[in-house]
Design an enzyme around this catalytic site. Structure first.
Site, short mmCIF file in Angstrom:
data_model
loop_
_atom_site.label_atom_id
_atom_site.label_comp_id
_atom_site.label_asym_id
_atom_site.label_seq_id
_atom_site.Cartn_x
_atom_site.Cartn_y
_atom_site.Cartn_z
N ARG A 172 -19.10 140.37 58.73
CA ARG A 172 -19.30 141.31 59.83
C ARG A 172 -18.00 142.08 60.02
O ARG A 172 -16.92 141.60 59.66
CB ARG A 172 -19.66 140.57 61.12
CG ARG A 172 -20.92 139.71 61.04
CD ARG A 172 -21.16 138.97 62.34
NE ARG A 172 -22.37 138.16 62.31
CZ ARG A 172 -22.40 136.88 61.98
NH1 ARG A 172 -21.27 136.26 61.66
NH2 ARG A 172 -23.54 136.21 61.97
N LYS B 109 -19.41 134.82 65.02
CA LYS B 109 -20.48 134.90 66.02
C LYS B 109 -20.96 133.51 66.41
O LYS B 109 -21.20 132.66 65.55
CB LYS B 109 -21.65 135.71 65.44
CG LYS B 109 -22.72 136.06 66.45
CD LYS B 109 -23.76 136.97 65.82
CE LYS B 109 -24.83 137.36 66.83
NZ LYS B 109 -25.84 138.26 66.21
N HIS C 17 -22.45 147.69 58.45
CA HIS C 17 -23.18 146.43 58.39
C HIS C 17 -24.12 146.39 57.19
O HIS C 17 -24.56 145.32 56.77
CB HIS C 17 -23.96 146.21 59.68
CG HIS C 17 -24.26 144.77 59.99
ND1 HIS C 17 -23.28 143.86 60.30
CD2 HIS C 17 -25.43 144.08 59.99
CE1 HIS C 17 -23.83 142.67 60.50
NE2 HIS C 17 -25.13 142.78 60.32
N ARG D 92 -23.04 144.11 54.41
CA ARG D 92 -23.42 142.70 54.58
C ARG D 92 -24.86 142.49 54.14
O ARG D 92 -25.17 141.51 53.46
CB ARG D 92 -23.22 142.31 56.05
CG ARG D 92 -23.62 140.88 56.41
CD ARG D 92 -23.24 140.63 57.86
NE ARG D 92 -23.91 139.49 58.46
CZ ARG D 92 -23.46 138.23 58.41
NH1 ARG D 92 -22.34 137.97 57.77
NH2 ARG D 92 -24.11 137.26 59.02
N HIS E 43 -25.55 132.16 59.43
CA HIS E 43 -26.74 132.21 60.29
C HIS E 43 -27.03 130.82 60.86
O HIS E 43 -26.87 129.81 60.18
CB HIS E 43 -27.96 132.69 59.50
CG HIS E 43 -27.91 134.15 59.17
ND1 HIS E 43 -28.68 134.72 58.19
CD2 HIS E 43 -27.18 135.16 59.71
CE1 HIS E 43 -28.42 136.02 58.11
NE2 HIS E 43 -27.51 136.31 59.03
N TYR F 161 -34.29 138.95 54.37
CA TYR F 161 -33.87 139.58 53.12
C TYR F 161 -34.88 139.37 52.00
O TYR F 161 -34.83 140.08 50.98
CB TYR F 161 -32.50 139.07 52.71
CG TYR F 161 -31.43 139.39 53.72
CD1 TYR F 161 -30.97 140.69 53.87
CD2 TYR F 161 -30.91 138.42 54.56
CE1 TYR F 161 -30.00 141.01 54.82
CE2 TYR F 161 -29.94 138.73 55.50
CZ TYR F 161 -29.49 140.02 55.63
OH TYR F 161 -28.55 140.33 56.58
#
Length: 481
Positions: free
Chosen positions: A320, A345, A412, A415, A438, A447
């Site tokens: 990120r 995050k 982004h 990524r 994640h 994805y």
């Protein structure tokens, strides 16, 4: 001994303050609004105005006589400068300060003197808008009252508008114009309590900003009605109004509901207050990415070694933008060929692979760049702190334009491209989940919808008809029968 000298720094009148380099003196000078330390001048300098002279007089009693005389002269000069020619005898004549309140902000147009600028900069999240040529101040807490008191007798125009002052912003979450949002005193304490609760819970700055904004809009919408008087039915009606009348998107409604849920359940202690209120279904949006040809053109458009190293790092490790700017030199472990991502995050640490090619690029960048970074991998040359995220985003935007990439994507997308290209090469999705950091595998499964790994073997029925001779490219289908 403390000495004062008037100077001009970057076109602005300043006061040079020469003082002993001790902790006690430095602590005093830091209390003056607008103070700055100049590495080139090797001294502190402060705004040249009457307010600063008053502060210097209070902090350094030994300067009393000099400061009193200078303050009187400066006060007289500022009064003569800012008062209109026809009204110089009237001490409270309007001085050209204009207030405009829209659905989100208080906009202040004012003479750019150092005293007013220093005062407005003390307001949290206040910023200068070059486009509007005005200061932008959030409409929450008692910001409006503070500025009214500060500019008392100097406001020449007061305007309320239904539309935001800044227009033309490209946003997927546009809102219809609605009445201006002033939070009435009856509800202002709740916003302060919510902010304090968020700080105590250690919530991230981005989450706090989102919650503060959405709670501010909610408390402004309900006007003088006390937030504690709201029931389940009244909240349902409010959210339905936001969707149907105001036209908020589903994503914004989710953010607002999260903020309101925090207010009622965490601050006001209403247990499961939102349990029976349904949430709108969010649109399923696929990640936007760049193909290999576009990535090649993007990286080829970069000439600055530092800029190239930043974007290579983002794509090579799937980071990120907030993660790449906070990377420290010590986080690059060339022995284990890993990069340590700290406090990402959700305040979650993780390791990602360090590409041998990326390691060579980073070494070349660190060897050639001057001044050499001391702590952060990518430091601002001016401040010596971490590179601003906005600057990195602008680097990507400039490279995209130079490479003539027409897709509407941001940084982004690198990524997203990292994850999708790994899937295309057969990497297990569980490993990709860990590399991306994640929490839930469902986030990574997005994805699968853009990966071509399973799609390459699917033959279009149109191609099948052509191979069987049922259709031809010259349009003579009858001849095939």
């Amino acid at each position: 001994m403390v000495t004062l000298t008037t100077i001009t720094h970057k076109g602005e009148a300043r006061i040079r303050v020469d003082l002993p380099n001790t902790a006690a003196f430095n602590q005093k000078i830091r209390q003056i609004p607008g103070r700055t330390y100049s590495a080139s001048l090797k001294c502190w300098h402060v705004p040249d105005n009457a307010e600063t002279y008053m502060a210097l007089q209070a902090l350094f009693p030994e300067l009393t006589k000099i400061v009193e005389k200078a303050a009187a002269i400066k006060q007289k000069e500022e009064t003569q400068t800012i008062l209109p020619a026809s009204d110089k005898k009237d001490p409270i004549a309007p001085m050209g300060v204009k207030f405009t309140i829209d659905t989100q902000w208080l906009w202040v147009q004012m003479p750019q003197n150092t005293a007013d600028i220093a005062r407005i900069k003390q307001i949290k999240y206040a910023s200068w808008s070059p486009k509007e040529k005005a200061w932008r101040v959030p409409l929450y807490k008692n910001n409006l009252k503070v500025l009214e008191n500060w500019f008392e007798g100097r406001i020449s125009e007061w305007k309320v508008t239904d539309a935001p002052a800044e227009k033309g912003k490209d946003s997927s979450d546009k809102e219809k114009p609605r009445p201006q949002g002033i939070i009435y005193p009856i509800n202002q304490p709740y916003l302060a309590q919510a902010e304090q609760e968020m700080v105590l819970k250690g919530m991230s700055m981005n989450t706090r900003r989102t919650y503060q904004h959405e709670l501010g809009r909610f408390l402004a919408d309900i006007k003088q009605v006390n937030a504690t008087d709201f029931t389940h039915d009244r909240l349902r009606n409010y959210l339905a109004w936001c969707l149907e009348t105001v036209g908020l998107s589903e994503n914004t409604i989710h953010s607002r509901m999260n903020a309101m849920k925090f207010l009622y359940e965490q601050v006001l202690k209403r247990e499961k207050f939102f349990y029976e209120i349904p949430r709108p279904k969010r649109p399923f949006l696929l990640p936007k990415l760049l193909n290999e040809d576009e990535l090649g053109r993007l990286f080829a458009a970069l000439e600055n070694k530092k800029h190239k190293a930043i974007l290579f790092t983002v794509y090579s490790s799937g980071l990120r933008v907030s993660e790449v700017v906070n990377l420290k030199i010590a986080d690059i472990d060339s022995g284990r060929m890993q990069i340590h991502i700290r406090h990402a995050k959700g305040k979650k640490d993780r390791y990602v692979n360090l590409s041998p090619l990326l390691l060579d690029i980073l070494r070349a960048y660190l060897k050639s760049h001057k001044p050499k970074p001391k702590e952060f991998l990518f430091e601002s040359d001016q401040s010596g702190t971490a590179y601003p995220t906005r600057t990195v985003q602008q680097i990507f935007t400039n490279a995209k334009a130079k490479a003539r990439i027409l897709k509407e994507v941001g940084i982004h997308s690198l990524r997203h491209s990292f994850a999708t290209h790994l899937l295309d090469k057969g990497t297990d999705i569980r490993y990709i989940k860990e590399l991306l950091g994640h929490f839930n595998i469902k986030t990574t499964e997005r994805y699968l919808h853009v990966s071509k790994q399973q799609l390459v073997n699917i033959v279009s029925p149109l191609d099948d008809l052509f191979k069987k001779g049922k259709i031809s490219l010259d349009g003579n289908e009858d001849a095939k029968k």
